[in-house]
Design a protein around this motif. Sequence first.
Motif, PDB file in Angstrom:
ATOM      1  N   GLU A 153      43.010  32.779  33.982  1.00  0.00           N
ATOM      2  CA  GLU A 153      41.662  32.258  33.756  1.00  0.00           C
ATOM      3  C   GLU A 153      40.684  32.808  34.799  1.00  0.00           C
ATOM      4  O   GLU A 153      39.568  33.226  34.466  1.00  0.00           O
ATOM      5  CB  GLU A 153      41.686  30.732  33.799  1.00  0.00           C
ATOM      6  N   LEU A 154      41.108  32.802  36.048  1.00  0.00           N
ATOM      7  CA  LEU A 154      40.252  33.313  37.119  1.00  0.00           C
ATOM      8  C   LEU A 154      40.035  34.817  36.982  1.00  0.00           C
ATOM      9  O   LEU A 154      38.926  35.314  37.196  1.00  0.00           O
ATOM     10  CB  LEU A 154      40.888  33.000  38.474  1.00  0.00           C
ATOM     11  N   PHE A 155      41.085  35.542  36.619  1.00  0.00           N
ATOM     12  CA  PHE A 155      40.976  36.999  36.477  1.00  0.00           C
ATOM     13  C   PHE A 155      40.020  37.350  35.345  1.00  0.00           C
ATOM     14  O   PHE A 155      39.187  38.252  35.479  1.00  0.00           O
ATOM     15  CB  PHE A 155      42.361  37.586  36.215  1.00  0.00           C
ATOM     16  N   ARG A 156      40.125  36.645  34.236  1.00  0.00           N
ATOM     17  CA  ARG A 156      39.230  36.926  33.088  1.00  0.00           C
ATOM     18  C   ARG A 156      37.787  36.563  33.414  1.00  0.00           C
ATOM     19  O   ARG A 156      36.852  37.175  32.894  1.00  0.00           O
ATOM     20  CB  ARG A 156      39.721  36.174  31.854  1.00  0.00           C
ATOM     21  N   ALA A 157      37.592  35.581  34.289  1.00  0.00           N
ATOM     22  CA  ALA A 157      36.233  35.170  34.637  1.00  0.00           C
ATOM     23  C   ALA A 157      35.587  36.083  35.669  1.00  0.00           C
ATOM     24  O   ALA A 157      34.360  36.233  35.679  1.00  0.00           O
ATOM     25  CB  ALA A 157      36.244  33.733  35.172  1.00  0.00           C
ATOM     26  N   ASN A 158      36.396  36.724  36.516  1.00  0.00           N
ATOM     27  CA  ASN A 158      35.832  37.460  37.652  1.00  0.00           C
ATOM     28  C   ASN A 158      36.140  38.952  37.685  1.00  0.00           C
ATOM     29  O   ASN A 158      35.430  39.698  38.373  1.00  0.00           O
ATOM     30  CB  ASN A 158      36.344  36.850  38.965  1.00  0.00           C
ATOM     31  N   CYS A 159      37.159  39.396  36.953  1.00  0.00           N
ATOM     32  CA  CYS A 159      37.662  40.756  37.188  1.00  0.00           C
ATOM     33  C   CYS A 159      37.709  41.674  35.968  1.00  0.00           C
ATOM     34  O   CYS A 159      37.685  42.900  36.127  1.00  0.00           O
ATOM     35  CB  CYS A 159      39.069  40.693  37.785  1.00  0.00           C
ATOM     36  N   ILE A 160      37.813  41.118  34.761  1.00  0.00           N
ATOM     37  CA  ILE A 160      38.051  41.994  33.609  1.00  0.00           C
ATOM     38  C   ILE A 160      36.845  42.865  33.284  1.00  0.00           C
ATOM     39  O   ILE A 160      36.981  43.889  32.619  1.00  0.00           O
ATOM     40  CB  ILE A 160      38.451  41.195  32.348  1.00  0.00           C
ATOM     41  N   GLN A 161      35.642  42.484  33.777  1.00  0.00           N
ATOM     42  CA  GLN A 161      34.478  43.324  33.515  1.00  0.00           C
ATOM     43  C   GLN A 161      34.674  44.728  34.050  1.00  0.00           C
ATOM     44  O   GLN A 161      34.125  45.691  33.501  1.00  0.00           O
ATOM     45  CB  GLN A 161      33.221  42.703  34.142  1.00  0.00           C
ATOM     46  N   CYS A 162      35.441  44.852  35.124  1.00  0.00           N
ATOM     47  CA  CYS A 162      35.675  46.164  35.740  1.00  0.00           C
ATOM     48  C   CYS A 162      37.119  46.636  35.567  1.00  0.00           C
ATOM     49  O   CYS A 162      37.352  47.807  35.273  1.00  0.00           O
ATOM     50  CB  CYS A 162      35.339  46.120  37.231  1.00  0.00           C
ATOM     51  N   GLU A 191      44.263  41.874  49.818  1.00  0.00           N
ATOM     52  CA  GLU A 191      43.379  42.508  50.802  1.00  0.00           C
ATOM     53  C   GLU A 191      42.111  43.043  50.138  1.00  0.00           C
ATOM     54  O   GLU A 191      41.025  42.970  50.728  1.00  0.00           O
ATOM     55  CB  GLU A 191      44.135  43.636  51.509  1.00  0.00           C
ATOM     56  N   ALA A 192      42.242  43.568  48.936  1.00  0.00           N
ATOM     57  CA  ALA A 192      41.056  44.064  48.233  1.00  0.00           C
ATOM     58  C   ALA A 192      40.085  42.925  47.933  1.00  0.00           C
ATOM     59  O   ALA A 192      38.863  43.094  48.027  1.00  0.00           O
ATOM     60  CB  ALA A 192      41.468  44.767  46.937  1.00  0.00           C
ATOM     61  N   MET A 193      40.621  41.758  47.600  1.00  0.00           N
ATOM     62  CA  MET A 193      39.749  40.624  47.289  1.00  0.00           C
ATOM     63  C   MET A 193      38.981  40.140  48.516  1.00  0.00           C
ATOM     64  O   MET A 193      37.814  39.768  48.421  1.00  0.00           O
ATOM     65  CB  MET A 193      40.561  39.482  46.670  1.00  0.00           C
ATOM     66  N   VAL A 194      39.614  40.151  49.684  1.00  0.00           N
ATOM     67  CA  VAL A 194      38.948  39.599  50.875  1.00  0.00           C
ATOM     68  C   VAL A 194      38.103  40.630  51.619  1.00  0.00           C
ATOM     69  O   VAL A 194      37.278  40.262  52.455  1.00  0.00           O
ATOM     70  CB  VAL A 194      39.972  38.978  51.856  1.00  0.00           C
ATOM     71  N   THR A 195      38.298  41.925  51.320  1.00  0.00           N
ATOM     72  CA  THR A 195      37.537  42.952  52.036  1.00  0.00           C
ATOM     73  C   THR A 195      36.517  43.675  51.162  1.00  0.00           C
ATOM     74  O   THR A 195      35.579  44.264  51.683  1.00  0.00           O
ATOM     75  CB  THR A 195      38.481  44.000  52.658  1.00  0.00           C
ATOM     76  N   GLY A 196      36.701  43.674  49.843  1.00  0.00           N
ATOM     77  CA  GLY A 196      35.740  44.327  48.965  1.00  0.00           C
ATOM     78  C   GLY A 196      35.613  45.818  49.186  1.00  0.00           C
ATOM     79  O   GLY A 196      34.530  46.296  49.540  1.00  0.00           O
ATOM     80  N   PRO A 197      36.685  46.599  48.981  1.00  0.00           N
ATOM     81  CA  PRO A 197      36.580  48.039  49.220  1.00  0.00           C
ATOM     82  C   PRO A 197      35.701  48.738  48.196  1.00  0.00           C
ATOM     83  O   PRO A 197      35.718  48.401  47.018  1.00  0.00           O
ATOM     84  CB  PRO A 197      38.038  48.504  49.103  1.00  0.00           C
ATOM     85  N   GLN A 198      34.910  49.701  48.676  1.00  0.00           N
ATOM     86  CA  GLN A 198      34.081  50.570  47.845  1.00  0.00           C
ATOM     87  C   GLN A 198      33.170  49.747  46.920  1.00  0.00           C
ATOM     88  O   GLN A 198      32.366  48.978  47.406  1.00  0.00           O
ATOM     89  CB  GLN A 198      34.981  51.567  47.120  1.00  0.00           C
ATOM     90  N   ALA A 199      33.309  49.855  45.613  1.00  0.00           N
ATOM     91  CA  ALA A 199      32.372  49.180  44.705  1.00  0.00           C
ATOM     92  C   ALA A 199      32.749  47.730  44.426  1.00  0.00           C
ATOM     93  O   ALA A 199      32.008  47.016  43.739  1.00  0.00           O
ATOM     94  CB  ALA A 199      32.294  49.944  43.382  1.00  0.00           C
ATOM     95  N   MET A 200      33.847  47.265  44.969  1.00  0.00           N
ATOM     96  CA  MET A 200      34.314  45.905  44.672  1.00  0.00           C
ATOM     97  C   MET A 200      33.603  44.875  45.538  1.00  0.00           C
ATOM     98  O   MET A 200      33.418  45.084  46.738  1.00  0.00           O
ATOM     99  CB  MET A 200      35.821  45.826  44.912  1.00  0.00           C
ATOM    100  N   PRO A 201      33.185  43.734  44.939  1.00  0.00           N
ATOM    101  CA  PRO A 201      32.577  42.668  45.755  1.00  0.00           C
ATOM    102  C   PRO A 201      33.622  41.940  46.584  1.00  0.00           C
ATOM    103  O   PRO A 201      34.823  42.031  46.310  1.00  0.00           O
ATOM    104  CB  PRO A 201      31.967  41.729  44.701  1.00  0.00           C
ATOM    105  N   VAL A 202      33.167  41.231  47.599  1.00  0.00           N
ATOM    106  CA  VAL A 202      34.058  40.447  48.450  1.00  0.00           C
ATOM    107  C   VAL A 202      34.223  39.056  47.855  1.00  0.00           C
ATOM    108  O   VAL A 202      33.240  38.390  47.544  1.00  0.00           O
ATOM    109  CB  VAL A 202      33.501  40.340  49.880  1.00  0.00           C
ATOM    110  N   PHE A 203      35.472  38.629  47.700  1.00  0.00           N
ATOM    111  CA  PHE A 203      35.768  37.271  47.254  1.00  0.00           C
ATOM    112  C   PHE A 203      36.369  36.519  48.441  1.00  0.00           C
ATOM    113  O   PHE A 203      37.589  36.496  48.628  1.00  0.00           O
ATOM    114  CB  PHE A 203      36.743  37.279  46.078  1.00  0.00           C
ATOM    115  N   ASN A 204      35.506  35.920  49.257  1.00  0.00           N
ATOM    116  CA  ASN A 204      36.013  35.205  50.429  1.00  0.00           C
ATOM    117  C   ASN A 204      36.649  33.880  50.012  1.00  0.00           C
ATOM    118  O   ASN A 204      36.643  33.515  48.832  1.00  0.00           O
ATOM    119  CB  ASN A 204      34.896  34.993  51.460  1.00  0.00           C
TER     120      ASN A 204
END
Length: 269
Positions: A153-162, A191-204
């Motif tokens: 549910e969380l992945f579909r709400a926050n991540c599937i757009q990319c 680590e990608a979620m908490v640091t937001g590498p390159q075009a990815m937003p940070v999910f603290n």
Amino acid sequence: MTRITAWRRHPLARYAVLILALALVGTAYATFVQVSKHADAALASGKVDDVANGKSLFQAHCASCHGLNAEGTSTGPTLIGVGAASVDFQMSTGRMPASNPGAQVPRKPLPEWVDSDSISDIAAYVQSLGGGPTVPSGDQVDPALGDAAKGGELFRANCIQCHNWAGAGGALTRGKYAPNLNESSPTQIYEAMVTGPQAMPVFNDTTITPEEKRNMIAYIVQVREQTDPGGFALGRIGPVTEGLVAWVVGILALVLAAIWITAKKRQKS
């Protein structure tokens, strides 16, 4: 008492008190920061002594882009405050050191000098410069401890757009893209979620809690392990490839049917 009272009434007394207070606050803050630096470094690498080795490795392999003290240059950004998690993600995926900087640095095999120890040491050094997100523990990224249904549910709400529903990735703007997550380890995903590498937003942790991050990791791992008994997966990148295959196969089938029918009529005539 008379002398103290007279001093308190002196026009410069208030400024002296203010300067003293600022000095005390500054000293307390500096002491706290130094303690935090050592604590964060120890948490990042397991041994505070590794910071010195990490600094040597950093200056030998990373300073040309990020500066001798990680202050950043025109080629690479400052690393002060990015944390050990960012270093571990970038180096463990082979993105750093970057060989050909561009719109987006791709994942690639690790150089010969890069291993788990060198990554840990450099991460500890960068962590000591200004704190930041640390490398997550094994329990934080263990898919077996997560809830894949909630994670989906969380992945579909926050991540599937990319990243697409199955984490297969997708194209973005100006030469950037969301990478395929099938090669990423649970630690790298966190680590990608908490640091937001390159075009990815940070999910603290206030946006997505550590428990929710673990649930998302459980979903990603579960999806990548699924089979496709009903047909070909076609990369799992959505209806574009499915429609293309259906169109090409369908048109080809119609063409072959037309040729067969025409040839059959010629034989009869």
